[in-house]
Write an enzyme that holds these catalytic residues in place. Structure first.
Site, mmCIF file in Angstrom:
data_model
loop_
_atom_site.group_PDB
_atom_site.id
_atom_site.type_symbol
_atom_site.label_atom_id
_atom_site.label_comp_id
_atom_site.label_asym_id
_atom_site.label_seq_id
_atom_site.Cartn_x
_atom_site.Cartn_y
_atom_site.Cartn_z
ATOM 1 C CE LYS A 17 -2.226 27.491 -50.227
ATOM 2 N NZ LYS A 17 -2.230 26.284 -49.295
ATOM 3 C CG ASP A 145 -2.543 26.059 -53.972
ATOM 4 O OD1 ASP A 145 -3.540 25.553 -54.175
ATOM 5 O OD2 ASP A 145 -1.778 25.649 -53.077
HETATM 6 P P1 ATP Z 1 2.225 23.763 -52.596
HETATM 7 O O1 ATP Z 1 2.093 24.993 -53.352
HETATM 8 O O2 ATP Z 1 2.906 22.447 -53.311
HETATM 9 O O3 ATP Z 1 1.426 23.170 -51.638
HETATM 10 P P2 ATP Z 1 3.780 25.029 -50.515
HETATM 11 O O4 ATP Z 1 2.944 26.190 -50.585
HETATM 12 O O5 ATP Z 1 3.898 24.072 -49.529
HETATM 13 O O6 ATP Z 1 3.755 24.213 -51.665
HETATM 14 P P3 ATP Z 1 6.282 26.368 -51.794
HETATM 15 O O7 ATP Z 1 7.285 27.212 -51.092
HETATM 16 O O8 ATP Z 1 5.333 27.142 -52.934
HETATM 17 O O9 ATP Z 1 5.468 25.395 -50.753
HETATM 18 O O10 ATP Z 1 6.966 25.202 -52.728
HETATM 19 C C1 ATP Z 1 7.319 24.038 -52.747
HETATM 20 C C2 ATP Z 1 8.457 23.492 -53.682
HETATM 21 O O11 ATP Z 1 8.395 23.977 -54.888
HETATM 22 C C3 ATP Z 1 9.757 23.949 -53.035
HETATM 23 O O12 ATP Z 1 10.247 22.934 -52.103
HETATM 24 C C4 ATP Z 1 10.294 24.127 -54.156
HETATM 25 O O13 ATP Z 1 11.285 22.954 -54.596
HETATM 26 C C5 ATP Z 1 9.537 24.381 -55.407
HETATM 27 N N1 ATP Z 1 9.455 25.710 -55.796
HETATM 28 C C6 ATP Z 1 9.278 26.150 -57.308
HETATM 29 N N2 ATP Z 1 9.384 27.287 -57.340
HETATM 30 C C7 ATP Z 1 9.366 27.870 -56.278
HETATM 31 C C8 ATP Z 1 9.445 29.339 -55.694
HETATM 32 N N3 ATP Z 1 9.067 30.250 -56.524
HETATM 33 N N4 ATP Z 1 9.509 29.334 -54.617
HETATM 34 C C9 ATP Z 1 9.558 28.410 -53.601
HETATM 35 N N5 ATP Z 1 9.553 27.121 -53.898
HETATM 36 C C10 ATP Z 1 9.443 26.791 -55.177
#
Ligand code: ATP
Length: 310
Positions: A17, A145
């Site tokens: 998103k 989210d």
């Molecule tokens: P947020 O949803 O916190 O805003 P984001 O969209 O920036 O995060 P994500 O890739 O969703 O980033 O992951 C944030 C952190 O969550 C990663 O650094 C990791 O340590 C942890 N994590 C937990 N589950 C997952 C997953 N399935 N994929 C990626 N990261 C994950």
């Protein structure tokens, strides 16, 4: 209760998103900030494949640095599968495979997409037969989210971002995403926002504990006019993300110079989302940035939420 599916695997795809609008209010006593946001699901997808197994296991493909994604109970997809099993009283397990395309810690909700996809995949694999409302409730327990990744399209999120209302969006919007090799931690960016607000000091008003999305944003989405939307793109986390990663400002300027209408930090960053006038405009921006050695992807939104693939 319905029977477990006889098919050996279920494949679910869920979108990343962009926050077209992200207003961050004051911090509640539980540490969460009040949000008013508009999510748009875009055509960059996570694929989750669930197979029958006695225990719970997880493999992740498509990430350059495997250390960035936990494989244990810290992984949101694993937590989703276990939460669903507990809620349904399912005694078996699942072998999950995640094929990632959304950048890790990129501000695009990749982990949330994995969680939403795992809920839908395990529900189908195990024949749990939960309603959409029940899955939404479990999704909200996994993260703010996650309900949106289940829902997709374009939606307004309030509360912590998890109270969703669909927003009307006409046509399609073309975006060029500039990804970064290194992610940004969401808590670090929120922490920086709090610090910047504290520095503004006593003269600034306290941020409100409940906020709304401006009408102009909803009107621009309804009109399907990218120029109108470009004018009201907004992200309260942007200043904080740019404070941690000042180089991203140049990426936004490069995108605009290449022809984008506007650029913003996506969510907590570091992904930059450049809104373009149409598909041809986006292709042009993507090509110009790639020529300059930048990782740029052309995507469009809105697209549906987590769904089972044929
Ligand atoms: P947020 O949803 O916190 O805003 P984001 O969209 O920036 O995060 P994500 O890739 O969703 O980033 O992951 C944030 C952190 O969550 C990663 O650094 C990791 O340590 C942890 N994590 C937990 N589950 C997952 C997953 N399935 N994929 C990626 N990261 C994950």
């Amino acid at each position: 209760m319905s029977m477990a599916s006889s098919s050996p695997r279920v494949h679910v795809r869920a979108p990343g998103k962009i926050n077209v609008y992200l207003g961050v209010g004051g911090r509640h006593d539980d540490g969460y900030h009040a949000l008013a946001t508009v999510f748009q699901a875009v055509s960059l997808y996570e694929d989750v494949i669930a197979r029958h197994a006695d225990d719970f296991s997880l493999v992740v493909r498509g990430v350059e640095d495997p250390d960035t994604v936990p494989l244990d109970d810290r992984n949101l997809a694993m937590r989703a599968a276990k939460l669903l099993a507990a809620a349904a009283g399912y005694e078996g397990g699942v072998a999950l495979e995640i094929r990632k395309s959304v950048p890790v810690a990129g501000g695009m909700g990749g982990g949330s997409a994995d969680a939403a996809a795992a809920l839908v995949a395990c529900d189908a694999l195990w024949g749990t037969g939960f309603s959409q409302a029940r899955l939404h409730e479990l999704a909200a327990r996994l993260g703010a989210d996650v309900p949106f990744a289940l829902h997709g399209g374009t939606a307004v999120g309030t509360g912590r971002g998890d109270q969703l209302n669909p927003a009307l969006a006409r046509g399609r919007f073309d975006w060029v995403l500039v990804t970064s090799e290194e992610g940004l931690s969401t808590p670090v960016v929120y922490g920086r926002l709090d610090a910047l607000r504290d520095e503004e000091g006593a003269l600034a008003d306290d941020p409100p504990l409940s906020l709304d999305v401006p009408v102009a944003v909803l009107q621009a989405l309804r009109s399907g006019d990218p120029e109108a939307l470009a004018e009201c793109l907004f992200n309260d986390l942007e200043a904080a993300a740019l404070d941690v990663r000042p180089d991203l400002e140049q990426t936004i300027l490069d995108g605009i110079r290449a022809g984008a209408l506007r650029g913003i930090v996506s969510g907590s960053g570091p992904t930059i989302a450049l809104l373009c006038a149409d598909p041809e405009g986006a292709q042009h921006v993507q090509a110009a940035l790639r020529e300059a050695g930048v990782d740029a992807l052309h995507v469009h939104g809105p697209v549906p939420g987590a769904r089972i693939m044929g």
